[in-house]
Design an enzyme around this catalytic site. Structure first.
Site, mmCIF file in Angstrom:
data_model
loop_
_atom_site.group_PDB
_atom_site.id
_atom_site.type_symbol
_atom_site.label_atom_id
_atom_site.label_comp_id
_atom_site.label_asym_id
_atom_site.label_seq_id
_atom_site.Cartn_x
_atom_site.Cartn_y
_atom_site.Cartn_z
ATOM 1 C CD GLU A 149 33.836 54.762 -46.551
ATOM 2 O OE1 GLU A 149 33.719 54.583 -45.340
ATOM 3 O OE2 GLU A 149 33.863 55.967 -46.930
ATOM 4 C CB CYS A 185 28.987 49.837 -41.294
ATOM 5 S SG CYS A 185 27.927 50.980 -42.533
HETATM 6 P P1 NAD Z 1 33.245 41.892 -47.002
HETATM 7 O O1 NAD Z 1 34.645 42.489 -47.565
HETATM 8 O O2 NAD Z 1 33.528 39.953 -47.031
HETATM 9 O O3 NAD Z 1 32.722 41.604 -48.120
HETATM 10 C C1 NAD Z 1 32.356 43.019 -49.271
HETATM 11 C C2 NAD Z 1 32.618 42.734 -50.748
HETATM 12 O O4 NAD Z 1 33.416 42.534 -51.270
HETATM 13 C C3 NAD Z 1 31.332 41.385 -51.721
HETATM 14 O O5 NAD Z 1 31.421 42.017 -52.585
HETATM 15 C C4 NAD Z 1 32.769 40.111 -51.722
HETATM 16 O O6 NAD Z 1 32.201 39.274 -52.411
HETATM 17 C C5 NAD Z 1 33.529 41.329 -52.073
HETATM 18 N N1 NAD Z 1 35.065 40.624 -51.685
HETATM 19 C C6 NAD Z 1 35.463 39.874 -50.996
HETATM 20 N N2 NAD Z 1 36.578 39.409 -50.612
HETATM 21 C C7 NAD Z 1 37.086 40.068 -52.141
HETATM 22 C C8 NAD Z 1 38.333 40.174 -52.818
HETATM 23 N N3 NAD Z 1 39.547 39.727 -52.681
HETATM 24 N N4 NAD Z 1 38.121 41.190 -54.047
HETATM 25 C C9 NAD Z 1 37.590 42.247 -54.549
HETATM 26 N N5 NAD Z 1 35.868 41.810 -53.899
HETATM 27 C C10 NAD Z 1 36.364 41.033 -52.982
HETATM 28 O O7 NAD Z 1 32.313 42.128 -46.822
HETATM 29 P P2 NAD Z 1 30.815 41.840 -46.244
HETATM 30 O O8 NAD Z 1 30.927 40.808 -45.183
HETATM 31 O O9 NAD Z 1 30.204 41.458 -47.828
HETATM 32 O O10 NAD Z 1 30.175 43.034 -45.290
HETATM 33 C C11 NAD Z 1 30.135 43.044 -44.008
HETATM 34 C C12 NAD Z 1 31.783 44.754 -43.694
HETATM 35 O O11 NAD Z 1 31.347 46.004 -44.626
HETATM 36 C C13 NAD Z 1 31.652 44.798 -42.374
HETATM 37 O O12 NAD Z 1 33.297 45.151 -42.476
HETATM 38 C C14 NAD Z 1 30.836 46.070 -42.611
HETATM 39 O O13 NAD Z 1 31.285 47.077 -41.567
HETATM 40 C C15 NAD Z 1 30.836 46.431 -43.380
HETATM 41 N N6 NAD Z 1 30.483 47.130 -43.723
HETATM 42 C C16 NAD Z 1 31.505 49.112 -43.998
HETATM 43 C C17 NAD Z 1 30.241 50.375 -44.420
HETATM 44 C C18 NAD Z 1 30.706 51.324 -44.227
HETATM 45 O O14 NAD Z 1 30.514 52.294 -45.050
HETATM 46 N N7 NAD Z 1 32.145 51.897 -44.212
HETATM 47 C C19 NAD Z 1 29.231 49.442 -45.037
HETATM 48 C C20 NAD Z 1 28.290 48.741 -45.358
HETATM 49 C C21 NAD Z 1 29.160 47.639 -44.151
#
Ligand code: NAD
Length: 484
Positions: free
Chosen positions: A254, A288
């Site tokens: 997501e 999001c």
């Molecule tokens: P992010 O992608 O930076 O991080 C999300 C998670 O992934 C964190 O736990 C992070 O530590 C982990 N992560 C980062 N790099 C990784 C890797 N290489 N391998 C495995 N895990 C890794 O996102 P964020 O800044 O924490 O969140 C904001 C984003 O989330 C926005 O783009 C928002 O739209 C999205 N979001 C989407 C939804 C949805 O349901 N569509 C809901 C909430 C947030």
């Protein structure tokens, strides 16, 4: 290990034991007051993920053999424990990532509802009887657990998103390795401390605090998992999806959004404007599903601009712990830096319709909300997911231009139309390229019992929440018995 200089340390929960990660330490400060430490994170390494992996596999045979009713009782106990700790966890999350306390309590309430909703699934029918072509054969399907599931969660809903993954995963009989976002780890730790009160068998939920590039990468690329549910940015999600596809691990990603609200000439502005302001500025735009593109038909444009200016007078930046806070700081230094780059761009390249002049505490990551116009639909302010309190308004000549503009984005998470014309409302629901489409409602605020997810670069091909989540966290087994 003794921690003397901070009140709280985010600690791993592996195989029912609390152990501090061996890696680097990071003190976390309140985004509303960066002089106030909230707690400390101890990052983990691959070693701790491997321990969690072992614990989750050991716990699996017992957990998946329990009846749905037995697993349900644990989920009800988790709901009760969370209910008893609502104020404490909401306040901690607000101090960790700045979401206004009222919204944060609402998020905890959503978590409780989700736990109860999926608990009830433990005793609900979960298969079909399918007529056999042969006489004397009973043929049916049943749901089986995937096995060990990895959960990777973001910081912006630090309670509800983990629970909307944990609850369906658990009721389906899976065991869990959960890696929360760095900036949600104190809340994640507290949540697991609360869930400990439910007396779950050891190793059913394993929490590993760590960095994405270390713990997240190992969890996805090396750990023996049978499913991965990720919420976060499109950048990270699409990369993890590629890894899972190669390893043939069932995955769900997501991801981001650049959601739009369309205001048609016949809209009721008394409905549209408060909904658009709420959808755009609550949680400082860090949902999001937040609206950030406002597409307005030309016949109502001037009235809309007047109405949104007046509505914005009610929006004040305050400390997120204030009981009635509507708009607090953004979540972190990194968010503050990124959002301010877009604020500078907006000041250079757009017309400012409204900017709050609230006096900002220099000790917090506050950003005055902005409503802007006068940019093209290909402008970065109209295409990038800013994840901050900025609304870009665009004037269009008719419905067709409105829907073309709405769809002109790589994302497809949620969207709204404001209209009093039923035919146009239905037309929008048909034409909009987004997973969650709404009429006379804000783009955010989707309910837990309904499927949640997007199209295009916003989601992979499954849905969270509602009944759909059960499909992700299980496999189908087709059974046949010859009884004659
Ligand atoms: P992010 O992608 O930076 O991080 C999300 C998670 O992934 C964190 O736990 C992070 O530590 C982990 N992560 C980062 N790099 C990784 C890797 N290489 N391998 C495995 N895990 C890794 O996102 P964020 O800044 O924490 O969140 C904001 C984003 O989330 C926005 O783009 C928002 O739209 C999205 N979001 C989407 C939804 C949805 O349901 N569509 C809901 C909430 C947030």
């Amino acid at each position: 290990m003794n921690i003397t200089h901070s009140p709280l340390v985010a600690t791993n929960w592996i195989n029912g034991k609390w152990e501090i990660g061996n890696g680097e330490r990071s003190l976390r400060y309140n985004p509303a007051n960066v002089n106030e430490p909230v707690g400390e994170i101890a990052f983990s390494s691959q070693k701790e993920v491997a321990l969690a992996e072992k614990a989750a596999h050991q716990a699996l045979p017992h957990w998946r053999k329990l009846t749905g009713n037995q697993r349900a009782n644990y989920l009800y106990a988790m709901a009760t424990a969370l209910e008893n700790n609502t104020d404490e966890i909401a306040e901690l999350a607000t101090r960790e990532m700045g979401k206004p306390i009222g919204e944060m309590k609402g998020e905890v309430a959503r978590g409780i509802q989700l736990l109860k909703y999926y608990a009830a699934e433990g005793v609900r029918a979960d298969g079909d009887v399918i007529p056999s072509s042969a006489n004397g054969v009973l043929q049916y399907t049943k749901r089986i657990a995937l096995g060990v599931v990895g959960l990777i969660t973001p910081w912006n809903f630090p309670v509800a998103i983990p629970i909307w993954k944990l609850a369906p995963a658990l009721i389906c009989g899976n065991t869990i390795i959960w890696k929360p976002a760095e900036n949600g780890s104190l809340t994640a730790y507290k949540l697991c401390r609360i869930f400990e009160e439910a007396d779950l068998p050891e190793g059913v939920i394993n929490l590993v605090i760590g960095k994405g590039k270390e713990v997240g990468t190992y969890l996805t690329e090396e750990a023996e998992i049978n499913g991965l549910s990720f919420t976060g940015s499109t950048y990270t999600g699409t990369r993890l999806a590629g890894v899972c596809a190669q390893r043939n691990i069932k995955y769900q990603t997501e991801m981001g959004g650049k959601n739009a609200a369309i205001v048609l000439n016949d809209a009721d502005l008394n409905t549209a404007v408060p909904a658009i302001v709420s959808g755009t500025f609550r949680s400082a735009g860090q949902k999001c599903t937040a609206s950030s593109r406002i597409i307005v038909e030309e016949g109502i444009y001037d009235s809309f601009i007047e109405a949104i200016k007046s509505e914005m007078e009610k929006v004040k930046l305050t400390n997120p712990l204030d009981k009635d806070a509507y708009l607090g700081p953004v979540a972190s230094k990194e968010q503050h830096r990124k959002v301010n780059l877009y604020v500078e761009l907006a000041k250079k390249e757009s017309n400012i319709i409204h900017e709050n002049k609230d006096e900002l505490s220099e000790d917090g990551y506050y950003v005055n909300p902005l409503v802007i116009e006068g940019i093209s639909k290909s402008h970065p302010l109209f295409q990038d997911e800013i994840f901050g309190p900025i609304a870009a308004v665009l004037k269009v000549k008719d419905y067709q231009e409105a829907i073309d503009t709405f769809n002109d984005t790589k994302y497809g998470l949620s969207g709204s139309v404001f209209t009093t014309n039923l035919a146009k409302a239905h037309q929008f629901l048909e034409d909009a390229e987004a997973g969650m489409v709404r009429v006379n409602l804000e783009t955010a605020g989707v309910e837990y019992q309904a499927p949640f997810g997007g199209l295009k670069q916003s989601s992979s091909h499954t849905r969270e929440q509602g009944q759909e989540a059960l499909k992700f966290y299980s496999n189908i087994k087709t059974c046949a018995i010859k009884y004659e």
